[in-house]
Enzyme design. Sequence first.
Site, PDB file in Angstrom:
ATOM      1  N   ARG A 106      32.842  32.396  44.303  1.00 31.66           N
ATOM      2  CA  ARG A 106      33.781  33.442  44.721  1.00 31.66           C
ATOM      3  C   ARG A 106      34.185  33.213  46.175  1.00 31.66           C
ATOM      4  O   ARG A 106      33.393  32.772  47.008  1.00 31.66           O
ATOM      5  CB  ARG A 106      33.097  34.800  44.589  1.00 31.66           C
ATOM      6  CG  ARG A 106      33.999  36.021  44.817  1.00 31.66           C
ATOM      7  CD  ARG A 106      35.048  36.124  43.772  1.00 31.66           C
ATOM      8  NE  ARG A 106      35.631  37.476  43.718  1.00 31.66           N
ATOM      9  CZ  ARG A 106      36.835  37.741  43.270  1.00 31.66           C
ATOM     10  NH1 ARG A 106      37.615  36.755  42.833  1.00 31.66           N
ATOM     11  NH2 ARG A 106      37.297  38.971  43.208  1.00 31.66           N
ATOM     12  N   THR A 122      44.540  34.060  36.373  1.00 35.80           N
ATOM     13  CA  THR A 122      43.192  33.571  36.077  1.00 35.80           C
ATOM     14  C   THR A 122      43.219  32.736  34.798  1.00 35.80           C
ATOM     15  O   THR A 122      44.132  32.856  33.995  1.00 35.80           O
ATOM     16  CB  THR A 122      42.226  34.767  35.930  1.00 35.80           C
ATOM     17  OG1 THR A 122      42.300  35.562  37.106  1.00 35.80           O
ATOM     18  CG2 THR A 122      40.793  34.335  35.719  1.00 35.80           C
ATOM     19  N   THR A 130      40.204  31.242  39.094  1.00 37.00           N
ATOM     20  CA  THR A 130      41.344  32.091  39.444  1.00 37.00           C
ATOM     21  C   THR A 130      41.914  31.786  40.825  1.00 37.00           C
ATOM     22  O   THR A 130      41.205  31.280  41.699  1.00 37.00           O
ATOM     23  CB  THR A 130      40.909  33.571  39.402  1.00 37.00           C
ATOM     24  OG1 THR A 130      42.031  34.413  39.646  1.00 37.00           O
ATOM     25  CG2 THR A 130      39.841  33.871  40.445  1.00 37.00           C
ATOM     26  N   GLU A 151      43.837  34.559  41.691  1.00 37.54           N
ATOM     27  CA  GLU A 151      44.015  36.011  41.733  1.00 37.54           C
ATOM     28  C   GLU A 151      45.350  36.445  41.144  1.00 37.54           C
ATOM     29  O   GLU A 151      45.425  36.749  39.978  1.00 37.54           O
ATOM     30  CB  GLU A 151      43.830  36.575  43.150  1.00 37.54           C
ATOM     31  CG  GLU A 151      43.912  38.076  43.232  1.00 37.54           C
ATOM     32  CD  GLU A 151      42.929  38.811  42.307  1.00 37.54           C
ATOM     33  OE1 GLU A 151      43.057  40.028  42.163  1.00 37.54           O
ATOM     34  OE2 GLU A 151      42.045  38.169  41.711  1.00 37.54           O
ATOM     35  N   ASP A 157      41.245  41.753  46.156  1.00 39.10           N
ATOM     36  CA  ASP A 157      40.268  42.311  45.221  1.00 39.10           C
ATOM     37  C   ASP A 157      39.308  43.270  45.913  1.00 39.10           C
ATOM     38  O   ASP A 157      38.465  43.874  45.250  1.00 39.10           O
ATOM     39  CB  ASP A 157      39.471  41.192  44.546  1.00 39.10           C
ATOM     40  CG  ASP A 157      40.060  40.796  43.206  1.00 39.10           C
ATOM     41  OD1 ASP A 157      41.086  41.373  42.823  1.00 39.10           O
ATOM     42  OD2 ASP A 157      39.498  39.907  42.542  1.00 39.10           O
ATOM     43  N   SER A 161      34.406  40.974  41.413  1.00 38.76           N
ATOM     44  CA  SER A 161      35.261  40.274  40.460  1.00 38.76           C
ATOM     45  C   SER A 161      35.016  40.788  39.056  1.00 38.76           C
ATOM     46  O   SER A 161      33.886  41.104  38.674  1.00 38.76           O
ATOM     47  CB  SER A 161      34.977  38.775  40.497  1.00 38.76           C
ATOM     48  OG  SER A 161      35.712  38.103  39.482  1.00 38.76           O
ATOM     49  N   SER A 162      36.090  40.865  38.262  1.00 39.36           N
ATOM     50  CA  SER A 162      35.949  41.171  36.837  1.00 39.36           C
ATOM     51  C   SER A 162      35.621  39.929  36.025  1.00 39.36           C
ATOM     52  O   SER A 162      35.308  40.041  34.830  1.00 39.36           O
ATOM     53  CB  SER A 162      37.244  41.800  36.305  1.00 39.36           C
ATOM     54  OG  SER A 162      37.448  43.070  36.865  1.00 39.36           O
ATOM     55  N   GLY A 219      42.422  38.068  32.885  1.00 42.09           N
ATOM     56  CA  GLY A 219      42.940  39.388  32.569  1.00 42.09           C
ATOM     57  C   GLY A 219      42.734  40.438  33.630  1.00 42.09           C
ATOM     58  O   GLY A 219      42.892  41.626  33.360  1.00 42.09           O
ATOM     59  N   GLY A 220      42.340  40.034  34.879  1.00 41.47           N
ATOM     60  CA  GLY A 220      42.105  41.042  35.894  1.00 41.47           C
ATOM     61  C   GLY A 220      41.022  42.005  35.442  1.00 41.47           C
ATOM     62  O   GLY A 220      40.024  41.606  34.824  1.00 41.47           O
TER      63      GLY A 220
END
Length: 584
Positions: A115, A397, A415, A417, A437, A462-463, A484-485
């Site tokens: 990340r 992503t 990703t 973003e 984010d 993060s998702s 998919g966020g």
Amino acid sequence: MFLVPQPALRSVIALAVGVALILTGCAAGAAGGPPPAAATPQAPQARGPFVAAANPLAVEAGLEVLRRGGSAVDAAVAVQAVLGLVEPQSSGLGGGAFMMLFDASTGEVTGYDGRETAPAAASPELFLEDGRPLAFGDAVLSGRSTGTPGAVAVLAMAQAEHGVLPWHSLFAEAERLARDGFVVSPRLGGFIAATRGQARTRWAEAYFMGPDGERLKTGDVLRNPAYAETVAELAAGGSDAFYRGRIAREIVSAVREAPRPGALTEADLAAYEPIERGALCRPYRIYIVCVPPPPSSGVAVLQLLAMAELTPDIVEGPDSVDAWVAFAQLQRLMYADRDRYVADPAFVGVPVQGLLDPNYVAARAAQAPTLVAAAEPGFPPGGVFTGPDATMEPAGTSHFVIVDAAGNAVSMTTTVESVFGSGRMAAGFFLNNQLTDFSFAPRRPDGAPAANAVAPGKRPRSSMAPVIILDREGRFVGALGSPGGTSILAYNTKALVAVLDWGMSMEAAFALPNLVARGDGFGADTERFPAAMREALAARGVVLRPNASENSGLHGAIWRRGSDGVWGWDGGADDRREGVARVD
């Protein structure tokens, strides 16, 4: 949080999944379809070569590495290098990633955190002007939105530990495609044609301008000599070539341009470190599901699955109104907890064990039938009730799954973003806007801090939640994940329930309609739900509206015995994108 297998945990896992086995047998009958195909002690070990990714060129690059005897991680390096070129709207060298890795030689599952991090000069007021949050689009297009990229570093860390082929041999296909050119796909062509936002920055305007002076479109050939030079440098110099030297200087230069220059420095890049975090694993039915720990939201996937095991309506299958209503209500509870508690564990105490505590899970699941609006966050054991979250997480992503000939597996979500990240480019690739984010509002009116507020060196929540699936013996049997966020959590759990509970094939599970319940509304692929189902859901208070977040791009596979008795990969690629799943 644990690595699998560990002898001290085997008896606990066996007991939990033994009970789950009984429940799953009942579930299969209720669904009216075949029971989920699980590995048995007689099943052969799941092996590749197998690759599923969002672009056929990236899939072929990964398979080529596997044909040369490369490991799953070796192939992941090649896949990411090509995806960053041919699918730049979704991921790239300028972004970040979470990787889940299954090591066939040890049986261990490990989570790798690549990340992005906030610059040392960042403050909680990063996205405030005159005390008010910036408009989201303005923040994305600013230099402030870019964090230190982590994808290259995390791939280098994993490849150093689990690679077989030399690092320098993994970039040839990406370099060739960048120099010779590749055909713009319909999906990329659609994003290039956008009339505003990141597709229309000065960097994007220059990059997508063809030799005839016209903007590139689907079917045109796109060449990127700057990207070819960058991957050649990466091949020769390793990850240091990215985080120090020419490439780092170009990243910093782009970030520091107007409007709203960012504070990222060469020192920030040189100091970046990926993290090997272990894996967060819990039994589900006759399986064990493993995800990355925070700042990934994998814990939310496990929480929803744990609630689903206590919700009989879930097992009624994809044609059941009751199943979809239950799925939606459980999501509301899951998202309320995720939004309040999950953040970078180096800065905030994340109550991972509390969110998965059996008593807490049971209490939350019992609330699902009573919900008539957005759920309030609960009070998990060990949770510190922080301020309300004001995080927005848009599209941009990708996900891929790789299994090598030895049975090692990678499930990686990657990703930049937003679509084309910040719209700024350096060294031939787009830079991320990952810092958006973070919560734009760092505090609520009474001064309570948001768990996901900006801080120097912090990783935004993060998702992304790549999944590894094991059987009750701790053997690898599958993997999946999606972009998919914020909707990633809904997409991944939909696929897991459809495959593991409803006995559906991966392809059929991915093609099911998406339903996302976060807050008051219900976003969905409305056109994929039959009219009768939409009407029945509306009568139950689940009024579907078109999903406002990035759509799914699920990729994955599960090891199953076919009707002919032969074991093999049941792979799938979401038909909403351009990916393929291939066994070589």
